[in-house]
Design a protein around this motif. Structure first.
Motif, PDB file in Angstrom:
ATOM      1  N   TYR A  65       0.854  -1.188   0.000  1.00  0.00           N
ATOM      2  CA  TYR A  65       0.000   0.000   0.000  1.00  0.00           C
ATOM      3  C   TYR A  65       0.890   1.237   0.000  1.00  0.00           C
ATOM      4  O   TYR A  65       0.501   2.297  -0.457  1.00  0.00           O
ATOM      5  CB  TYR A  65      -0.911   0.035   1.243  1.00  0.00           C
ATOM      6  CG  TYR A  65      -1.982  -1.024   1.233  1.00  0.00           C
ATOM      7  CD1 TYR A  65      -2.988  -1.003   0.258  1.00  0.00           C
ATOM      8  CD2 TYR A  65      -1.992  -2.030   2.193  1.00  0.00           C
ATOM      9  CE1 TYR A  65      -3.981  -1.979   0.254  1.00  0.00           C
ATOM     10  CE2 TYR A  65      -2.980  -3.004   2.192  1.00  0.00           C
ATOM     11  CZ  TYR A  65      -3.970  -2.975   1.220  1.00  0.00           C
ATOM     12  OH  TYR A  65      -4.941  -3.933   1.208  1.00  0.00           O
ATOM     13  N   LEU A  66       2.068   1.076   0.566  1.00  0.00           N
ATOM     14  CA  LEU A  66       3.018   2.169   0.687  1.00  0.00           C
ATOM     15  C   LEU A  66       4.289   1.766  -0.051  1.00  0.00           C
ATOM     16  O   LEU A  66       4.898   0.749   0.259  1.00  0.00           O
ATOM     17  CB  LEU A  66       3.318   2.414   2.176  1.00  0.00           C
ATOM     18  CG  LEU A  66       4.231   3.577   2.539  1.00  0.00           C
ATOM     19  CD1 LEU A  66       3.669   4.901   2.028  1.00  0.00           C
ATOM     20  CD2 LEU A  66       4.391   3.649   4.054  1.00  0.00           C
ATOM     21  N   ASN A  67       4.633   2.566  -1.053  1.00  0.00           N
ATOM     22  CA  ASN A  67       5.803   2.259  -1.867  1.00  0.00           C
ATOM     23  C   ASN A  67       6.417   3.596  -2.283  1.00  0.00           C
ATOM     24  O   ASN A  67       5.844   4.316  -3.104  1.00  0.00           O
ATOM     25  CB  ASN A  67       5.375   1.434  -3.085  1.00  0.00           C
ATOM     26  CG  ASN A  67       6.523   1.062  -3.988  1.00  0.00           C
ATOM     27  OD1 ASN A  67       7.393   1.878  -4.283  1.00  0.00           O
ATOM     28  ND2 ASN A  67       6.514  -0.170  -4.456  1.00  0.00           N
ATOM     29  N   GLU A  68       7.543   3.928  -1.678  1.00  0.00           N
ATOM     30  CA  GLU A  68       8.181   5.238  -1.882  1.00  0.00           C
ATOM     31  C   GLU A  68       8.576   5.471  -3.340  1.00  0.00           C
ATOM     32  O   GLU A  68       8.424   6.571  -3.852  1.00  0.00           O
ATOM     33  CB  GLU A  68       9.407   5.330  -0.966  1.00  0.00           C
ATOM     34  CG  GLU A  68       9.928   6.733  -0.809  1.00  0.00           C
ATOM     35  CD  GLU A  68       9.426   7.461   0.426  1.00  0.00           C
ATOM     36  OE1 GLU A  68      10.226   8.168   1.035  1.00  0.00           O
ATOM     37  OE2 GLU A  68       8.251   7.344   0.778  1.00  0.00           O
ATOM     38  N   GLU A  69       9.063   4.440  -4.016  1.00  0.00           N
ATOM     39  CA  GLU A  69       9.452   4.630  -5.418  1.00  0.00           C
ATOM     40  C   GLU A  69       8.231   4.863  -6.293  1.00  0.00           C
ATOM     41  O   GLU A  69       8.225   5.740  -7.148  1.00  0.00           O
ATOM     42  CB  GLU A  69      10.250   3.429  -5.954  1.00  0.00           C
ATOM     43  CG  GLU A  69      10.678   3.673  -7.400  1.00  0.00           C
ATOM     44  CD  GLU A  69      11.561   2.588  -8.001  1.00  0.00           C
ATOM     45  OE1 GLU A  69      11.718   2.596  -9.232  1.00  0.00           O
ATOM     46  OE2 GLU A  69      12.094   1.751  -7.249  1.00  0.00           O
ATOM     47  N   ARG A  70       7.177   4.081  -6.077  1.00  0.00           N
ATOM     48  CA  ARG A  70       5.945   4.260  -6.860  1.00  0.00           C
ATOM     49  C   ARG A  70       5.379   5.665  -6.628  1.00  0.00           C
ATOM     50  O   ARG A  70       4.971   6.345  -7.569  1.00  0.00           O
ATOM     51  CB  ARG A  70       4.917   3.198  -6.464  1.00  0.00           C
ATOM     52  CG  ARG A  70       3.645   3.230  -7.304  1.00  0.00           C
ATOM     53  CD  ARG A  70       2.665   2.154  -6.891  1.00  0.00           C
ATOM     54  NE  ARG A  70       2.223   2.350  -5.512  1.00  0.00           N
ATOM     55  CZ  ARG A  70       1.990   1.365  -4.652  1.00  0.00           C
ATOM     56  NH1 ARG A  70       2.179   0.112  -5.005  1.00  0.00           N
ATOM     57  NH2 ARG A  70       1.578   1.624  -3.425  1.00  0.00           N
ATOM     58  N   PHE A  71       5.387   6.107  -5.353  1.00  0.00           N
ATOM     59  CA  PHE A  71       4.926   7.461  -5.026  1.00  0.00           C
ATOM     60  C   PHE A  71       5.750   8.497  -5.787  1.00  0.00           C
ATOM     61  O   PHE A  71       5.209   9.401  -6.416  1.00  0.00           O
ATOM     62  CB  PHE A  71       5.032   7.734  -3.514  1.00  0.00           C
ATOM     63  CG  PHE A  71       4.962   9.196  -3.184  1.00  0.00           C
ATOM     64  CD1 PHE A  71       3.736   9.848  -3.147  1.00  0.00           C
ATOM     65  CD2 PHE A  71       6.116   9.935  -2.965  1.00  0.00           C
ATOM     66  CE1 PHE A  71       3.665  11.214  -2.893  1.00  0.00           C
ATOM     67  CE2 PHE A  71       6.055  11.300  -2.709  1.00  0.00           C
ATOM     68  CZ  PHE A  71       4.827  11.935  -2.671  1.00  0.00           C
TER      69      PHE A  71
END
Length: 162
Positions: A65-71
């Motif tokens: 749900y949390l993905n720094e690269e995707r963000f």
């Protein structure tokens, strides 16, 4: 403080179970990509002990749900292709969200170099054409300043207008 006001205050301070808080944070991440910093800020709305915060963060990461690269990639695409921000402005805003510089630089491949130059030329021409009653060098300098305020690098601007 009237009865209505104190009633609203009590409603705002409603307590939630761990599961409810975790689900609220899942929904927060599902609604749009988030970075770690935004999730940490959101968690401050709930009075959680450190262990609970860590457990929720771990869950959000493990379940993707949390993905720094995707963000970061999504943020870069949105700010460039929709808002027409330059790389400098995008980088500043990502750093404010505590995204590591190395990750930011890696993710800038989301912006096609030709699109970047095309956008600089389009914004330049649009803005330049609106500068009336000025000497040539004033129109040019005002337009360059405008592009820089949008986060485009001086070198990139001058590369496109030599």
């Amino acid at each position: 403080m009237g009865i209505a006001h104190s009633f609203l205050w009590n409603m705002e301070k409603k307590s939630f179970t761990f599961e409810e808080i975790r689900q609220k944070l899942v929904n927060y991440c599902v609604y749009q990509d988030r970075c770690h910093y935004e999730v940490e800020q959101k968690m401050k709305e709930f009075l959680l002990i450190d262990e609970a915060k860590e457990e929720i963060m771990l869950y959000l990461l493990q379940e993707n749900y949390l993905n720094e690269e995707r963000f970061t990639r999504s943020y870069i695409r949105g700010k460039f292709y929709i808002k027409h921000w330059g790389k400098t402005k995008i980088k500043i805003h990502l750093k404010q969200k505590q995204v590591p510089e190395k990750l930011i630089n890696t993710c800038f491949d989301e912006i096609d170099e030709q699109d970047y130059n095309k956008t600089i030329r389009k914004i330049y021409e649009d803005y330049y054409s609106k500068q009336k009653g000025l000497k040539e060098y004033q129109r040019k300098s005002k337009t360059i300043k405008y592009l820089m305020s949008r986060g485009f690098e001086y070198e990139k601007i001058s590369d496109n207008f030599e």
